[in-house]
Write a protein that holds these residues in place. Structure first.
Motif, PDB file in Angstrom:
ATOM      1  N   PHE A  16       0.858  -1.184   0.000  1.00  0.00           N
ATOM      2  CA  PHE A  16       0.000   0.000   0.000  1.00  0.00           C
ATOM      3  C   PHE A  16       0.890   1.229   0.000  1.00  0.00           C
ATOM      4  CE2 PHE A  16       0.837  -1.279   4.321  1.00  0.00           C
ATOM      5  CZ  PHE A  16       1.030  -0.110   5.034  1.00  0.00           C
ATOM      6  N   GLY A  17       0.283   2.398  -0.036  1.00  0.00           N
ATOM      7  CA  GLY A  17       1.069   3.631  -0.029  1.00  0.00           C
ATOM      8  C   GLY A  17       1.948   3.734  -1.268  1.00  0.00           C
ATOM      9  N   TYR A  18       3.220   4.028  -1.055  1.00  0.00           N
ATOM     10  CA  TYR A  18       4.175   4.210  -2.149  1.00  0.00           C
ATOM     11  C   TYR A  18       4.876   2.910  -2.544  1.00  0.00           C
ATOM     12  CZ  TYR A  18       3.668   9.178  -0.956  1.00  0.00           C
ATOM     13  OH  TYR A  18       3.166  10.427  -0.713  1.00  0.00           O
ATOM     14  N   ASP A  19       4.399   1.784  -2.064  1.00  0.00           N
ATOM     15  CA  ASP A  19       5.086   0.509  -2.288  1.00  0.00           C
ATOM     16  C   ASP A  19       5.375   0.210  -3.764  1.00  0.00           C
ATOM     17  OD1 ASP A  19       5.173   0.131   0.402  1.00  0.00           O
ATOM     18  OD2 ASP A  19       3.826  -1.600   0.459  1.00  0.00           O
ATOM     19  N   PRO A  20       4.469   0.526  -4.713  1.00  0.00           N
ATOM     20  CA  PRO A  20       4.787   0.232  -6.122  1.00  0.00           C
ATOM     21  C   PRO A  20       5.951   1.043  -6.679  1.00  0.00           C
ATOM     22  CG  PRO A  20       2.417   0.450  -5.813  1.00  0.00           C
ATOM     23  CD  PRO A  20       3.064   0.964  -4.554  1.00  0.00           C
ATOM     24  N   MET A  21       6.343   2.118  -5.999  1.00  0.00           N
ATOM     25  CA  MET A  21       7.445   2.959  -6.472  1.00  0.00           C
ATOM     26  C   MET A  21       8.710   2.802  -5.640  1.00  0.00           C
ATOM     27  SD  MET A  21       5.574   6.581  -7.477  1.00  0.00           S
ATOM     28  CE  MET A  21       7.112   7.279  -8.100  1.00  0.00           C
ATOM     29  N   PHE A  22       8.640   2.030  -4.553  1.00  0.00           N
ATOM     30  CA  PHE A  22       9.795   1.892  -3.669  1.00  0.00           C
ATOM     31  C   PHE A  22      10.529   0.594  -3.995  1.00  0.00           C
ATOM     32  CE2 PHE A  22      11.954   0.544   0.240  1.00  0.00           C
ATOM     33  CZ  PHE A  22      12.693   1.685   0.523  1.00  0.00           C
ATOM     34  N   LEU A  23      11.735   0.722  -4.522  1.00  0.00           N
ATOM     35  CA  LEU A  23      12.522  -0.422  -4.966  1.00  0.00           C
ATOM     36  C   LEU A  23      13.591  -0.769  -3.942  1.00  0.00           C
ATOM     37  CD1 LEU A  23      13.255  -2.306  -7.494  1.00  0.00           C
ATOM     38  CD2 LEU A  23      15.034  -0.584  -7.950  1.00  0.00           C
ATOM     39  N   ASP A  24      13.660  -2.055  -3.606  1.00  0.00           N
ATOM     40  CA  ASP A  24      14.781  -2.555  -2.803  1.00  0.00           C
ATOM     41  C   ASP A  24      15.796  -3.149  -3.772  1.00  0.00           C
ATOM     42  OD1 ASP A  24      16.587  -4.050  -1.220  1.00  0.00           O
ATOM     43  OD2 ASP A  24      15.092  -4.201   0.374  1.00  0.00           O
ATOM     44  N   PRO A  25      16.919  -2.453  -4.018  1.00  0.00           N
ATOM     45  CA  PRO A  25      17.870  -2.909  -5.041  1.00  0.00           C
ATOM     46  C   PRO A  25      18.520  -4.242  -4.711  1.00  0.00           C
ATOM     47  CG  PRO A  25      18.769  -1.051  -3.810  1.00  0.00           C
ATOM     48  CD  PRO A  25      17.332  -1.188  -3.399  1.00  0.00           C
ATOM     49  N   ARG A  26      18.474  -4.657  -3.455  1.00  0.00           N
ATOM     50  CA  ARG A  26      19.057  -5.954  -3.099  1.00  0.00           C
ATOM     51  C   ARG A  26      18.315  -7.095  -3.778  1.00  0.00           C
ATOM     52  NH1 ARG A  26      18.510  -5.692   3.267  1.00  0.00           N
ATOM     53  NH2 ARG A  26      16.462  -4.946   2.550  1.00  0.00           N
ATOM     54  N   PHE A  27      17.020  -6.903  -3.993  1.00  0.00           N
ATOM     55  CA  PHE A  27      16.195  -7.968  -4.550  1.00  0.00           C
ATOM     56  C   PHE A  27      15.644  -7.629  -5.934  1.00  0.00           C
ATOM     57  CE2 PHE A  27      15.672  -7.705   0.104  1.00  0.00           C
ATOM     58  CZ  PHE A  27      16.362  -8.863   0.449  1.00  0.00           C
ATOM     59  N   GLY A  28      15.848  -6.375  -6.375  1.00  0.00           N
ATOM     60  CA  GLY A  28      15.365  -5.980  -7.683  1.00  0.00           C
ATOM     61  C   GLY A  28      13.860  -5.929  -7.780  1.00  0.00           C
ATOM     62  N   GLN A  29      13.195  -5.778  -6.645  1.00  0.00           N
ATOM     63  CA  GLN A  29      11.740  -5.736  -6.616  1.00  0.00           C
ATOM     64  C   GLN A  29      11.265  -4.538  -5.808  1.00  0.00           C
ATOM     65  OE1 GLN A  29      11.141  -9.887  -5.089  1.00  0.00           O
ATOM     66  NE2 GLN A  29       9.746 -10.061  -6.837  1.00  0.00           N
ATOM     67  N   THR A  30      10.074  -4.058  -6.167  1.00  0.00           N
ATOM     68  CA  THR A  30       9.456  -3.017  -5.362  1.00  0.00           C
ATOM     69  C   THR A  30       8.796  -3.658  -4.142  1.00  0.00           C
ATOM     70  OG1 THR A  30       7.276  -3.113  -6.423  1.00  0.00           O
ATOM     71  CG2 THR A  30       8.951  -1.680  -7.443  1.00  0.00           C
ATOM     72  N   ALA A  31       8.445  -2.824  -3.184  1.00  0.00           N
ATOM     73  CA  ALA A  31       7.763  -3.324  -1.989  1.00  0.00           C
ATOM     74  C   ALA A  31       6.427  -3.958  -2.342  1.00  0.00           C
ATOM     75  CB  ALA A  31       7.561  -2.180  -0.990  1.00  0.00           C
ATOM     76  N   ALA A  32       5.819  -3.506  -3.451  1.00  0.00           N
ATOM     77  CA  ALA A  32       4.538  -4.055  -3.888  1.00  0.00           C
ATOM     78  C   ALA A  32       4.684  -5.390  -4.599  1.00  0.00           C
ATOM     79  CB  ALA A  32       3.824  -3.060  -4.797  1.00  0.00           C
ATOM     80  N   GLU A  33       5.907  -5.745  -4.999  1.00  0.00           N
ATOM     81  CA  GLU A  33       6.152  -7.025  -5.667  1.00  0.00           C
ATOM     82  C   GLU A  33       6.586  -8.111  -4.694  1.00  0.00           C
ATOM     83  OE1 GLU A  33       7.738  -6.002 -10.087  1.00  0.00           O
ATOM     84  OE2 GLU A  33       9.030  -5.283  -8.465  1.00  0.00           O
ATOM     85  N   LEU A  34       7.001  -7.722  -3.508  1.00  0.00           N
ATOM     86  CA  LEU A  34       7.500  -8.689  -2.534  1.00  0.00           C
ATOM     87  C   LEU A  34       6.360  -9.457  -1.882  1.00  0.00           C
ATOM     88  CD1 LEU A  34      10.190  -6.472  -0.752  1.00  0.00           C
ATOM     89  CD2 LEU A  34      10.639  -8.376  -2.316  1.00  0.00           C
ATOM     90  N   ASP A  35       6.607 -10.713  -1.561  1.00  0.00           N
ATOM     91  CA  ASP A  35       5.674 -11.482  -0.752  1.00  0.00           C
ATOM     92  C   ASP A  35       5.460 -10.772   0.577  1.00  0.00           C
ATOM     93  OD1 ASP A  35       4.412 -14.238   0.075  1.00  0.00           O
ATOM     94  OD2 ASP A  35       5.883 -13.764   1.640  1.00  0.00           O
TER      95      ASP A  35
END
Length: 204
Positions: free
Chosen positions: A156-175
């Motif tokens: 939720f929130g800004y998760d689709p735009m927040f990328l964790d470069p360690r995993f190459g995924q946004t917060a919205a893509e993570l389990d």
């Protein structure tokens, strides 16, 4: 028998995360709206101040212990905006799409060849009563980057735009369970976790 504690939030995403993070404690989490508690005025000048204000408000209305989170996204190149105003960045409280649209516009108006470094921050406050003189406060930060795109359907929130470069995924893509293990709120909750389980937490 579990002790009831009010979760001072009306944000369904936060409520779900709190439930997951507190499943193995001796606390029964009650969302504030189930007890007729309105949102508190967030007049503090820091995330910690706002978290305490929200927890005290819920405790005052219900007479129960309360826990509150104040969190946001801080983008270094934007002077750490949206910051305290993350939930109402575009004017309407809780309009995530409008907030992301405004953030994207600001990113595009800020020329840089480097990634936009950012961090999510969560301050969590727990009070035993409205006038508790010693609130328990913890903080967590999740470092990453903001991207000029939206990826993923979760969070939720800004998760689709927040990328964790360690995993190459946004917060919205993570389990969701994985996200709770590395997120700002998860970090803050783990710091609070052992104290919440302590049998003397409500002792005078």
């Amino acid at each position: 028998m579990k002790t009831r504690i009010v979760i001072a939030s009306s944000n369904n995403g936060k409520l779900a995360e709190f439930r997951d993070l507190l499943t193995d404690t001796d606390w029964e989490c009650i969302p504030q709206q189930e007890l007729g508690v309105s949102d508190a005025d967030e007049t503090g000048l820091s995330f910690i101040e706002n978290a305490i204000l929200k927890a005290r408000h819920a405790a005052q209305v219900t007479g129960l212990p309360a826990i509150a989170d104040d969190s946001g996204l801080c983008v270094e190149a934007l002077d750490f905006r949206p910051g305290l105003y993350s939930a109402r960045f575009a004017g309407e409280h809780g309009n995530a799409q409008a907030n992301m649209t405004k953030l994207r516009e600001l990113l595009r108006a800020t020329p840089t060849d480097a990634p936009f470094s950012a961090f999510y921050i969560s301050a969590i406050a727990m009070v035993r009563s409205a006038d508790d003189p010693a609130p328990i406060v913890t903080e967590g930060r999740w470092y990453g980057e903001v991207i000029d795109d939206q990826r993923g359907q979760g969070g939720f929130g800004y998760d689709p735009m927040f990328l964790d470069p360690r995993f190459g995924q946004t917060a919205a893509e993570l389990d969701s369970a994985f996200k709770n293990g590395i997120s700002h709120r998860g970090i803050a909750m783990r710091k609070l976790h052992e104290r919440l389980r302590a049998p003397d937490l409500l002792a005078d």
